[in-house]
Design an enzyme around this catalytic site. Structure first.
Site, mmCIF file in Angstrom:
data_model
loop_
_atom_site.group_PDB
_atom_site.id
_atom_site.type_symbol
_atom_site.label_atom_id
_atom_site.label_comp_id
_atom_site.label_asym_id
_atom_site.label_seq_id
_atom_site.Cartn_x
_atom_site.Cartn_y
_atom_site.Cartn_z
ATOM 1 N N ASP A 151 9.594 2.620 -0.843
ATOM 2 C CA ASP A 151 8.639 3.323 0.007
ATOM 3 C C ASP A 151 8.898 2.946 1.463
ATOM 4 O OD1 ASP A 151 6.548 4.399 1.342
ATOM 5 O OD2 ASP A 151 4.966 3.447 0.159
ATOM 6 N N LYS A 167 5.245 9.018 8.440
ATOM 7 C CA LYS A 167 5.056 8.505 9.801
ATOM 8 C C LYS A 167 6.111 9.039 10.784
ATOM 9 C CE LYS A 167 2.446 4.502 8.137
ATOM 10 N NZ LYS A 167 1.060 4.754 8.485
ATOM 11 N N TYR A 224 0.872 -1.178 0.000
ATOM 12 C CA TYR A 224 0.000 0.000 0.000
ATOM 13 C C TYR A 224 0.904 1.221 0.000
ATOM 14 C CZ TYR A 224 -3.500 3.363 1.709
ATOM 15 O OH TYR A 224 -4.336 4.443 1.863
#
Ligand code: HOZ
Length: 439
Positions: A249, A277, A154
């Site tokens: 990523d 994050k 994702y």
């Protein structure tokens, strides 16, 4: 004073229920991000009132050991004093300017020091923006259109990346997303993770057409799935050989599995790296960065457009700087501590499952892990999807009722923080042992 819930009395959700009913009138599904609705696990989603260290307290005063850490950012625990102070100090000087500040360069210099693949970078406000922008840049730089991603990975919710995606998309069994035009989805090839032959075949089938591949180096969004030995290195070599770019990523893994993320662990040199994050210390920050020549194709130097009113927001920079600064300064203690706590917890629960005769596969990469309710192994999304999600749901509910909050989906990773204690780990193992007796 909120009562402390220790897992020894039944939880009640009176206030959370009322808050959910109110939220359902205002937000689709009562939430601002789908997985928060507990749709895959059932039970009442607790409404959080506050967090401190390794704990969350809900609106009814129930206390939980937090094992999802805001989906990754809270590596130092909630309300970590240096982060709180940094945000307060920055806020006193105004929340936003829409103009450059020194704090952007302060955080950027730290990032560049930790990620050798990043010479220049851009701050954005989310992981979704980071990956979306990295892909636009890769397409511009290569003059090619096709993007390769991997099933169950994702990379946020931009149109082209919602193809066989993980996280909430996998949780709710949505194959793609309504509203994404076929023409856009067709430009994304989704291949099985950990399968280099599939990548080779894709390059052979689309010569000179693949702009980039984008990969979660350690998958977190199909549950935690580490790379097979040599997989990432092989992907790097194949990508280079075919004139495409490699986007790693690290929104989840960055500063998490090591200070320099998976790039440091696997000695990777991708063309572009995305972060999010932890880099924002709990505030909304995304990053995409890479080699100078590539990044200089962005406006205002080059023709690739990308912008954001709140990009480099001073509060977000302050939180990121306090978090990354702490990790950098204390890396010698932080990462071994996270490893020890996570290994004790993951193995303790795995042993309890084995004693209870529950088929469980534990996948872990440092302080991120998933307990898959299947015999395994789990090396790709197809295998993860064989998990008994009903049993996971029952486990999740039992854990919540015992005061332990796991991510509410089989297809998400759990996260440890430095604030967790040996006692928290013991309590969590004990809660799991009791849960295994009833699920
Ligand atoms: N991207 C996060 C981890 N899968 C989930 C956040 C969310 O969807 O709310």
């Amino acid at each position: 004073m909120v009562p402390t819930y220790t897992g020894t009395m039944p939880v009640t959700f009176t206030r959370s229920t009322a808050l959910r009913q109110r939220a359902e009138k205002l937000f689709p599904g009562g939430v601002n991000s789908p997985v928060r609705a507990f749709g895959a696990v059932g039970g009442e989603p607790p409404f959080v009132e506050r967090g401190e260290g390794a704990y969350l307290w809900d609106a009814d005063g129930n206390r939980y050991i937090d094992c999802f850490g805001s989906w990754g950012p809270m590596i130092l625990g909630h309300a970590f004093p240096p982060v709180v102070e940094a945000i307060q100090k920055a806020a006193a000087n105004s929340a936003s300017f829409g103009a450059s500040t020194a704090s952007e360069a302060d955080l950027a210099e730290k990032i560049v020091a930790c990620y050798p693949a990043i010479e220049k970078l851009r701050f954005v406000s989310s992981g979704t923006e980071a990956t979306m922008s990295a892909i636009r840049l890769a397409r511009a730089a290569t003059g090619r259109k096709i993007i390769v991603k991997f099933e169950g990975c994702y990379h946020g919710h931009s149109d082209g990346l919602l193809v066989k995606a993980g996280s909430g998309v996998a949780t709710f069994g949505i194959p793609g997303s309504a509203g994404v035009p076929e023409e856009i989805a067709h430009l994304t090839l989704a291949l099985p993770y950990n399968d280099l032959a599939a990548v080779e075949t894709a390059f052979a089938a689309h010569p000179g057409e693949i702009a980039a591949n984008i990969v979660e180096p350690i998958v977190g969004n199909a549950g935690c799935i580490p790379p097979a030995p040599g997989y990432l290195e092989g992907l790097r070599a194949l990508t280079t050989r075919n004139g495409a770019l490699m986007i790693v990523d690290e929104v989840m893994t960055g500063f998490r599995v090591a200070l320099g993320g998976a790039c440091e662990l696997y000695r990777l040199e991708p063309d572009l790296v995305t972060l999010g994050k932890i880099v924002g210390g709990g505030l909304p920050v995304g990053v995409f960065g890479g080699k100078r020549a590539l990044m200089d194709q962005l406006a205002p130097l080059g023709p690739v457009y990308q912008a954001g009113t709140l990009s480099g927001n001073p509060l977000a920079m302050a939180a990121g700087l306090a978090t990354v600064g702490f990790l950098q300064e204390h890396r010698a203690e932080v990462y071994p501590k996270l490893e020890k706590l996570s290994a004790t917890l993951a193995n303790g629960v795995a042993n309890s499952a084995s004693s209870a005769g529950i088929p469980l596969t534990t996948n872990r990469a440092g302080s991120m892990w998933t307990w898959f309710f299947t015999l395994g192994p789990v090396t790709n999304y197809e295998q993860a999807a064989r998990s008994d999600t009903r049993r996971f749901a029952a486990f999740h509910r039992a854990m919540i009722e015992a005061g332990v909050w796991l991510p509410p989906s089989q297809f998400e990773a759990a996260f440890m923080s430095t604030a967790h204690t040996d006692a928290d780990i013991e309590q969590t193992i004990d809660a799991a042992r009791k849960a295994f007796a009833i699920i």
